[in-house]
Every structure is written in structure tokens, then in C-alpha cells.
Write a protein that holds these residues in place. Structure first.
Motif, PDB file in Angstrom:
ATOM      1  N   TYR A 107       0.926  -1.233   0.134  1.00 48.88           N
ATOM      2  CA  TYR A 107      -0.251  -0.042   0.126  1.00 48.88           C
ATOM      3  C   TYR A 107       0.759   1.314   0.192  1.00 48.88           C
ATOM      4  O   TYR A 107       0.766   2.172  -0.716  1.00 48.88           O
ATOM      5  CB  TYR A 107      -1.120  -0.012   1.335  1.00 48.88           C
ATOM      6  CG  TYR A 107      -1.936   1.029   1.470  1.00 48.88           C
ATOM      7  CD1 TYR A 107      -2.962   1.174   0.625  1.00 48.88           C
ATOM      8  CD2 TYR A 107      -1.514   2.200   2.327  1.00 48.88           C
ATOM      9  CE1 TYR A 107      -4.013   2.234   0.733  1.00 48.88           C
ATOM     10  CE2 TYR A 107      -2.769   3.176   2.504  1.00 48.88           C
ATOM     11  CZ  TYR A 107      -3.789   3.272   1.637  1.00 48.88           C
ATOM     12  OH  TYR A 107      -4.600   4.178   1.609  1.00 48.88           O
ATOM     13  N   PHE A 108       1.668   1.099   0.937  1.00 48.93           N
ATOM     14  CA  PHE A 108       2.857   2.271   1.177  1.00 48.93           C
ATOM     15  C   PHE A 108       3.463   2.696  -0.336  1.00 48.93           C
ATOM     16  O   PHE A 108       3.748   3.578  -0.831  1.00 48.93           O
ATOM     17  CB  PHE A 108       3.889   2.207   1.918  1.00 48.93           C
ATOM     18  CG  PHE A 108       4.830   3.111   2.252  1.00 48.93           C
ATOM     19  CD1 PHE A 108       4.848   4.171   2.975  1.00 48.93           C
ATOM     20  CD2 PHE A 108       6.089   3.275   1.461  1.00 48.93           C
ATOM     21  CE1 PHE A 108       5.694   5.441   3.048  1.00 48.93           C
ATOM     22  CE2 PHE A 108       7.097   3.885   1.418  1.00 48.93           C
ATOM     23  CZ  PHE A 108       6.917   5.427   2.571  1.00 48.93           C
ATOM     24  N   GLY A 166       6.352   7.337  -7.439  1.00 51.74           N
ATOM     25  CA  GLY A 166       6.164   8.472  -8.540  1.00 51.74           C
ATOM     26  C   GLY A 166       6.378   9.680  -7.812  1.00 51.74           C
ATOM     27  O   GLY A 166       6.109  10.756  -8.561  1.00 51.74           O
ATOM     28  N   PHE A 167       6.134   9.886  -6.586  1.00 47.68           N
ATOM     29  CA  PHE A 167       6.033  11.347  -6.186  1.00 47.68           C
ATOM     30  C   PHE A 167       7.283  11.507  -5.048  1.00 47.68           C
ATOM     31  O   PHE A 167       7.771  10.429  -4.587  1.00 47.68           O
ATOM     32  CB  PHE A 167       4.669  11.338  -5.099  1.00 47.68           C
ATOM     33  CG  PHE A 167       3.494  11.391  -5.863  1.00 47.68           C
ATOM     34  CD1 PHE A 167       2.864  12.465  -6.377  1.00 47.68           C
ATOM     35  CD2 PHE A 167       2.722   9.980  -6.101  1.00 47.68           C
ATOM     36  CE1 PHE A 167       1.911  12.399  -7.197  1.00 47.68           C
ATOM     37  CE2 PHE A 167       1.517  10.027  -6.802  1.00 47.68           C
ATOM     38  CZ  PHE A 167       1.081  11.062  -7.464  1.00 47.68           C
ATOM     39  N   ARG A 188      11.641  10.944  -5.185  1.00 42.73           N
ATOM     40  CA  ARG A 188      12.617  11.837  -4.891  1.00 42.73           C
ATOM     41  C   ARG A 188      12.577  11.506  -3.139  1.00 42.73           C
ATOM     42  O   ARG A 188      11.637  12.067  -2.703  1.00 42.73           O
ATOM     43  CB  ARG A 188      11.978  13.254  -5.287  1.00 42.73           C
ATOM     44  CG  ARG A 188      12.969  14.335  -4.790  1.00 42.73           C
ATOM     45  CD  ARG A 188      12.628  15.652  -5.176  1.00 42.73           C
ATOM     46  NE  ARG A 188      13.374  16.842  -4.762  1.00 42.73           N
ATOM     47  CZ  ARG A 188      13.036  18.201  -4.719  1.00 42.73           C
ATOM     48  NH1 ARG A 188      11.783  18.425  -5.454  1.00 42.73           N
ATOM     49  NH2 ARG A 188      13.822  18.977  -4.287  1.00 42.73           N
ATOM     50  N   ASN A 189      13.706  11.334  -2.867  1.00 48.90           N
ATOM     51  CA  ASN A 189      13.763  11.065  -1.269  1.00 48.90           C
ATOM     52  C   ASN A 189      14.490  12.104  -0.847  1.00 48.90           C
ATOM     53  O   ASN A 189      15.717  12.217  -0.889  1.00 48.90           O
ATOM     54  CB  ASN A 189      14.800   9.649  -1.328  1.00 48.90           C
ATOM     55  CG  ASN A 189      14.064   8.410  -1.682  1.00 48.90           C
ATOM     56  OD1 ASN A 189      13.732   7.584  -0.840  1.00 48.90           O
ATOM     57  ND2 ASN A 189      13.885   8.307  -3.067  1.00 48.90           N
ATOM     58  N   ASP A 212       2.590  17.716  -5.561  1.00 47.69           N
ATOM     59  CA  ASP A 212       2.173  16.675  -4.523  1.00 47.69           C
ATOM     60  C   ASP A 212       3.500  16.139  -3.821  1.00 47.69           C
ATOM     61  O   ASP A 212       4.457  15.875  -4.460  1.00 47.69           O
ATOM     62  CB  ASP A 212       1.334  15.603  -5.103  1.00 47.69           C
ATOM     63  CG  ASP A 212       0.011  16.206  -5.660  1.00 47.69           C
ATOM     64  OD1 ASP A 212      -0.428  17.316  -5.295  1.00 47.69           O
ATOM     65  OD2 ASP A 212      -0.804  15.382  -6.223  1.00 47.69           O
ATOM     66  N   ILE A 213       3.417  15.996  -2.442  1.00 49.66           N
ATOM     67  CA  ILE A 213       4.479  15.325  -1.916  1.00 49.66           C
ATOM     68  C   ILE A 213       3.935  14.326  -0.550  1.00 49.66           C
ATOM     69  O   ILE A 213       2.741  14.714  -0.123  1.00 49.66           O
ATOM     70  CB  ILE A 213       5.235  16.387  -1.206  1.00 49.66           C
ATOM     71  CG1 ILE A 213       6.482  15.867  -0.368  1.00 49.66           C
ATOM     72  CG2 ILE A 213       4.455  17.327  -0.329  1.00 49.66           C
ATOM     73  CD1 ILE A 213       7.564  16.824   0.061  1.00 49.66           C
ATOM     74  N   TRP A 214       4.489  13.176  -0.318  1.00 55.41           N
ATOM     75  CA  TRP A 214       4.144  12.205   0.650  1.00 55.41           C
ATOM     76  C   TRP A 214       5.131  12.638   1.825  1.00 55.41           C
ATOM     77  O   TRP A 214       6.202  12.880   1.727  1.00 55.41           O
ATOM     78  CB  TRP A 214       4.236  11.084   0.298  1.00 55.41           C
ATOM     79  CG  TRP A 214       3.229  10.548  -0.661  1.00 55.41           C
ATOM     80  CD1 TRP A 214       3.249  10.869  -1.965  1.00 55.41           C
ATOM     81  CD2 TRP A 214       1.764  10.108  -0.374  1.00 55.41           C
ATOM     82  NE1 TRP A 214       2.095  10.118  -2.668  1.00 55.41           N
ATOM     83  CE2 TRP A 214       1.144   9.799  -1.470  1.00 55.41           C
ATOM     84  CE3 TRP A 214       1.283   9.845   0.941  1.00 55.41           C
ATOM     85  CZ2 TRP A 214      -0.022   9.448  -1.630  1.00 55.41           C
ATOM     86  CZ3 TRP A 214      -0.065   9.234   0.608  1.00 55.41           C
ATOM     87  CH2 TRP A 214      -0.746   9.143  -0.405  1.00 55.41           C
TER      88      TRP A 214
END
Length: 157
Positions: A32-33, A39-40, A60-61, A91-93
Motif C-alpha cells: 500500500y505504501f 512516482g512522488f 525523490r527521497n 504533490d508530496i508524501w
């Protein structure tokens, strides 16, 4: 859109001094993660960074830290989350850990929370969220390796 993603036990616990207590026991949550964040860009703290042997693929880490250190290749140092969120146009996580969640939850638009049944005696916690966010979706309980959990999505009120 700023989205948080985390798995938490019934006391909002996310980890202890050894890491995530349910790591490797609920592969559905790992998938799920991966599917949600792929892609974000993803923002993480030093604890999360230290658990990784290499950057998360196709992302992008970004590592939030004020330490004067050189990160491994594939990771980008972010020293000011406020500046990042005020100037970021995509968008960012946010993937944790506890200090990153606590210091940046004011920016979150949505929370993707895996709610795990039980108390895992965690010492690191996800911040309070129920007063500022409303649940907009919840999937049926899943049971893997004796652990029951559900995927939920919360939106800022």
C-alpha cells in the motif's frame, strides 16, 4: 497536496527504539505504501532514512535534518520543512517518523493511515489528528500473520 502516510496501532504508536514492531508481518501495508507514494517526492526523517539501505525507487527521497552530514547518494537533505512546504509546487508524501509528523502535520491536507488493531508498546507516536481531520474512507479489516488492520483516508476539516 501534502499527504501523510503511516501505520499506527490503537494508541497512535508507530515505532519503538528498535523500529516498527510489525515490520515484515503485514506485507499488504508495505505494498500500500509503495503503491501510494511511487512516482512522488517523499519526505522522511533521519530514523526512516537510517532504516533504508538505498533510496526508495521512483521517488525523490528527501530527508529532513539539521545535522551537518553527507547523505548517501539518491537522498536529498532538507533542513527547513516550513520553507520546503511554502515553496513546493507538487504533490508530496510525508512518511515519518514521529518528529517529522509532529512538526509538519499543520501542513497536511490528507492522512493515509493504516490503523492496526492492538497495542504494540510503541514509544514513538503519530500526533493527534482526529480534531482536525475527518475520515473520508475506510476499507474492510485485513488480517495478515495474526495482525488485523484497515486502510483509512482522512481529510483536513
Amino acid at each position: 497536496m501534502i499527504r501523510f502516510i503511516a501505520a499506527l496501532d490503537e494508541k497512535r504508536g508507530i515505532a519503538d527504539e528498535h523500529g516498527i514492531p510489525w515490520m515484515g508481518k503485514i506485507p499488504g501495508d508495505v505494498a500500500y505504501f509503495r503503491n501510494k507514494t511511487k512516482g512522488f517526492p517523499i519526505l522522511m526523517g533521519m530514523g526512516f532514512y537510517n532504516e533504508l539501505s538505498k533510496p526508495l525507487e521512483d521517488r525523490r527521497n528527501m530527508v529532513l535534518t539539521t545535522q551537518d552530514i553527507q547523505l548517501r547518494p539518491g537522498f536529498e537533505k532538507i533542513s527547513d520543512a516550513d520553507e520546503l512546504f511554502q515553496n513546493f509546487n507538487e504533490d508530496i508524501w510525508v512518511g515519518g517518523g514521529a518528529a517529522v509528523f509532529a512538526s509538519t502535520i499543520k501542513y497536511a491536507n490528507e492522512l493515509y493511515l493504516t490503523l492496526i488493531d492492538g497495542d504494540f508498546n510503541c514509544t514513538k507516536f503519530f500526533p493527534e489528528y482526529e480534531n482536525d481531520f475527518g475520515k473520508i474512507s475506510s476499507k474492510p479489516l485485513i488480517n495478515e500473520n495474526g495482525i488485523s488492520y484497515s486502510f483509512t483516508v482522512w481529510k483536513r476539516k
